[in-house]
Structures are given as C-alpha cells and as structure tokens.
Design a protein around this motif. Structure first.
Motif, short mmCIF file in Angstrom:
data_model
loop_
_atom_site.label_atom_id
_atom_site.label_comp_id
_atom_site.label_asym_id
_atom_site.label_seq_id
_atom_site.Cartn_x
_atom_site.Cartn_y
_atom_site.Cartn_z
N ILE A 28 -3.24 2.93 8.35
CA ILE A 28 -2.39 1.81 7.93
C ILE A 28 -1.04 2.35 7.49
O ILE A 28 0.01 1.81 7.87
CB ILE A 28 -3.07 0.99 6.81
N VAL A 29 -1.04 3.42 6.70
CA VAL A 29 0.23 4.02 6.26
C VAL A 29 1.02 4.51 7.46
O VAL A 29 2.23 4.29 7.55
CB VAL A 29 -0.03 5.16 5.24
N ALA A 30 0.35 5.14 8.41
CA ALA A 30 1.04 5.62 9.62
C ALA A 30 1.66 4.45 10.37
O ALA A 30 2.82 4.53 10.81
CB ALA A 30 0.07 6.39 10.51
N ARG A 31 0.92 3.36 10.51
CA ARG A 31 1.46 2.18 11.21
C ARG A 31 2.65 1.61 10.47
O ARG A 31 3.67 1.24 11.06
CB ARG A 31 0.36 1.13 11.39
N LEU A 32 2.56 1.54 9.14
CA LEU A 32 3.64 0.97 8.34
C LEU A 32 4.88 1.86 8.33
O LEU A 32 5.97 1.39 8.02
CB LEU A 32 3.17 0.70 6.91
N SER A 33 4.72 3.11 8.71
CA SER A 33 5.90 4.00 8.77
C SER A 33 6.85 3.56 9.89
O SER A 33 8.01 3.95 9.89
CB SER A 33 5.47 5.45 8.97
N THR A 34 6.36 2.74 10.81
CA THR A 34 7.22 2.22 11.89
C THR A 34 7.84 0.88 11.53
O THR A 34 8.68 0.38 12.27
CB THR A 34 6.44 2.08 13.21
N GLY A 35 7.40 0.28 10.41
CA GLY A 35 7.94 -0.99 9.97
C GLY A 35 6.87 -1.88 9.37
O GLY A 35 5.68 -1.60 9.50
N PRO A 36 7.28 -2.97 8.71
CA PRO A 36 6.33 -3.88 8.08
C PRO A 36 5.38 -4.50 9.10
O PRO A 36 5.71 -4.59 10.29
CB PRO A 36 7.20 -4.96 7.45
N ALA A 37 4.21 -4.92 8.62
CA ALA A 37 3.22 -5.54 9.50
C ALA A 37 2.36 -6.51 8.69
O ALA A 37 2.22 -6.36 7.48
CB ALA A 37 2.34 -4.47 10.14
N THR A 38 1.78 -7.45 9.39
CA THR A 38 0.85 -8.40 8.75
C THR A 38 -0.54 -7.78 8.73
O THR A 38 -0.80 -6.78 9.42
CB THR A 38 0.80 -9.72 9.53
N VAL A 39 -1.43 -8.40 7.98
CA VAL A 39 -2.82 -7.93 7.93
C VAL A 39 -3.43 -7.97 9.33
O VAL A 39 -4.13 -7.04 9.74
CB VAL A 39 -3.66 -8.76 6.93
N ASN A 40 -3.16 -9.03 10.08
CA ASN A 40 -3.69 -9.14 11.45
C ASN A 40 -3.21 -7.99 12.31
O ASN A 40 -3.99 -7.40 13.08
CB ASN A 40 -3.30 -10.46 12.10
N GLU A 41 -1.94 -7.66 12.20
CA GLU A 41 -1.39 -6.55 12.99
C GLU A 41 -2.00 -5.22 12.57
O GLU A 41 -2.29 -4.36 13.41
CB GLU A 41 0.13 -6.50 12.85
N LEU A 42 -2.20 -5.06 11.26
CA LEU A 42 -2.78 -3.81 10.77
C LEU A 42 -4.26 -3.69 11.14
O LEU A 42 -4.77 -2.59 11.33
CB LEU A 42 -2.62 -3.72 9.25
N ALA A 43 -4.93 -4.82 11.26
CA ALA A 43 -6.36 -4.82 11.59
C ALA A 43 -6.64 -4.58 13.07
O ALA A 43 -7.73 -4.13 13.44
CB ALA A 43 -7.00 -6.13 11.16
N ALA A 44 -5.66 -4.85 13.92
CA ALA A 44 -5.87 -4.81 15.38
C ALA A 44 -6.55 -3.53 15.89
O ALA A 44 -7.47 -3.62 16.70
CB ALA A 44 -4.55 -5.05 16.10
N PRO A 45 -6.15 -2.34 15.46
CA PRO A 45 -6.78 -1.15 16.05
C PRO A 45 -8.19 -0.84 15.52
O PRO A 45 -8.84 0.07 16.03
CB PRO A 45 -5.84 0.00 15.67
N TYR A 46 -8.66 -1.58 14.54
CA TYR A 46 -9.93 -1.24 13.89
C TYR A 46 -11.00 -2.28 14.19
O TYR A 46 -10.71 -3.46 14.34
CB TYR A 46 -9.75 -1.14 12.37
N ASP A 47 -12.21 -1.82 14.26
CA ASP A 47 -13.35 -2.70 14.49
C ASP A 47 -13.96 -3.07 13.13
O ASP A 47 -15.14 -2.82 12.88
CB ASP A 47 -14.37 -2.02 15.38
N ILE A 48 -13.12 -3.61 12.25
CA ILE A 48 -13.57 -4.05 10.93
C ILE A 48 -12.97 -5.42 10.66
O ILE A 48 -12.03 -5.85 11.32
CB ILE A 48 -13.19 -3.05 9.81
N SER A 49 -13.52 -6.11 9.67
CA SER A 49 -13.06 -7.47 9.37
C SER A 49 -11.68 -7.47 8.72
O SER A 49 -11.23 -6.46 8.17
CB SER A 49 -14.06 -8.16 8.43
#
Length: 121
Positions: A28-49
């Motif tokens: 999540i931190v790595a993804r946010l290093s490219t810019g802000p994101a929503t929970v849905n965007e942050l959840a996309a790569p993971y197979d978790i709720s």
C-alpha cells in the motif's frame, strides 16, 4: 536520561516499523508513493476484502504513515512523506556509522598491505 520527546520519537518509530512489517501494508505504501488512491484502488491487487484493506490503512494511519482526506464522496489515502523521511533519517544514522567503520577498516588494510609490500622477505 531519556526525555519524553525521545520516548515519543521511539514510539513513532516502533509503530511505523511494526506497520511496515506486513507485506500488504508495504505494498500500500509503495502504491501511494505514486500518488493518492482510494480504498478500492488500493485493494485491487490483493485477494482480500475491502474491510481488511481498510484495517491495514488504519494501522498505517495510526503509525502516521498515511492520511485520508475527503474529496466529495471520495476519501483518498495519501502518503505522509515526512514520516518516511524520519524513518530514512534514523536508518541513515546507522548506515553512515557503518560506512565510517568500513572506511577505517579499508585504511587499515591498505596500510597493512603497503607496509607488508615494503618489508623485505
């Protein structure tokens, strides 16, 4: 003597490193290093709720590594660069000390090699 400020800094470091101990939170931190994101965007790569991702974000928030803002209906998550800079500064202190030690060792080894080459056999 340890001051309250020192203790608070240690507590912040403990929370930050504990938060970063989890691979999903590091992602999540790595993804946010490219810019802000929503929970849905942050959840996309993971197979978790979404709930699990929200809990991970909450841990990162408590550690001071991310913040959430409100943008109409969206609640984007933002990385807090100052928190990462404090972690980097803490790590750099140790890295620099070890680099100084290696330079001294290199100097001793160079001196020893030079001295042994000058000594007749």
């Amino acid at each position: 003597m340890t001051t309250r400020t020192d203790e608070q800094a240690e507590e912040r470091l403990d929370r930050a490193f504990a938060a970063l101990a989890d691979p999903v939170r590091r992602g999540i931190v790595a993804r946010l290093s490219t810019g802000p994101a929503t929970v849905n965007e942050l959840a996309a790569p993971y197979d978790i709720s979404l709930q699990a991702v929200s809990r991970h974000i909450a841990v990162l928030e408590q550690a001071g590594l991310v913040t959430r803002t409100r943008d109409a209906q969206r609640r984007p998550v933002h990385l807090e660069p100052a928190a990462l800079e404090s972690l980097t500064a803490w790590l750099d202190g140790y890295r620099l000390e070890h680099e100084r030690r290696f330079r001294r060792l290199d100097a001793v080894l160079t001196d020893t090699t030079t001295t042994s080459e000058e000594t007749p056999s």
